[in-house]
Write a protein that holds these residues in place. Structure first.
Motif, short mmCIF file in Angstrom:
data_model
loop_
_atom_site.label_atom_id
_atom_site.label_comp_id
_atom_site.label_asym_id
_atom_site.label_seq_id
_atom_site.Cartn_x
_atom_site.Cartn_y
_atom_site.Cartn_z
N ILE A 1 -3.68 -2.80 -1.20
CA ILE A 1 -4.19 -3.88 -2.03
C ILE A 1 -3.52 -5.17 -1.59
CG2 ILE A 1 -2.49 -3.36 -3.85
CD1 ILE A 1 -4.63 -4.34 -5.88
N THR B 1 -8.92 -4.23 -2.25
CA THR B 1 -8.41 -2.86 -2.11
C THR B 1 -9.12 -2.11 -0.99
OG1 THR B 1 -9.98 -2.05 -3.77
CG2 THR B 1 -7.82 -2.72 -4.56
N GLY C 1 0.80 -1.21 0.00
CA GLY C 1 0.00 0.00 0.00
C GLY C 1 0.83 1.25 0.00
N ALA D 1 -4.06 4.09 0.23
CA ALA D 1 -4.70 2.96 -0.43
C ALA D 1 -3.85 1.72 -0.18
CB ALA D 1 -4.86 3.20 -1.93
N TYR E 1 -9.36 2.22 0.25
CA TYR E 1 -8.97 3.59 -0.06
C TYR E 1 -9.39 4.54 1.06
CZ TYR E 1 -8.35 2.19 -4.97
OH TYR E 1 -7.93 1.59 -6.14
N SER F 1 -3.05 -0.60 -7.89
CA SER F 1 -2.99 -1.87 -8.61
C SER F 1 -1.67 -2.54 -8.27
CB SER F 1 -3.13 -1.66 -10.12
OG SER F 1 -2.06 -0.85 -10.61
#
Length: 118
Positions: free
Chosen positions: A50, A56, A34, A48, A58, A69
């Motif tokens: 992932i 995910t 992140g 954020a 945020y 991503s």
């Protein structure tokens, strides 16, 4: 785990930047990568994250503007930042955290400065 981040810079409000971070060393199978940020005079906050499974999360102020991503084969995470605002100005830090039985693994990258001018 070592983290190498890149992509910060100076941009005008409304512009875009993309941050990249690559993990190397003793990476683990289950992990979350992140981005955190720390504006001047403020605490570091999650922007954020992932998981390696693609889940995910945020911070509310970046929803709809930022996209996180990752490429598991490259141990890389990316943060596409669009519609940037002056309030997004901060030092951005890449983070790597092991999950489950790997929870003892936790690393921070060196920060990269993002400056958004009005």
């Amino acid at each position: 785990v070592q983290l190498q981040a890149s992509g910060g810079g100076l941009v005008q409000a409304g512009g875009s930047l993309k941050l990249s971070c690559v993990a190397s060393g003793r990476t683990v199978r289950f992990n979350t990568m992140g981005w955190y940020r720390q504006p001047p005079g403020f605490r570091r906050e999650l922007v954020a994250s992932i998981s390696n499974g693609g889940v995910t999360d945020y911070e509310d102020s970046v929803k709809g503007r930022f996209t996180i991503s990752r490429d598991n084969a490259k141990n890389a995470v990316y943060l596409q930042m669009n519609s940037l605002k002056p309030d997004d100005t901060a030092v951005y830090y890449c983070n790597y955290r092991g999950e489950g039985i790997y929870s003892g693994t936790h690393s921070w990258g060196k920060g990269t400065q993002v400056t958004v001018s009005s």
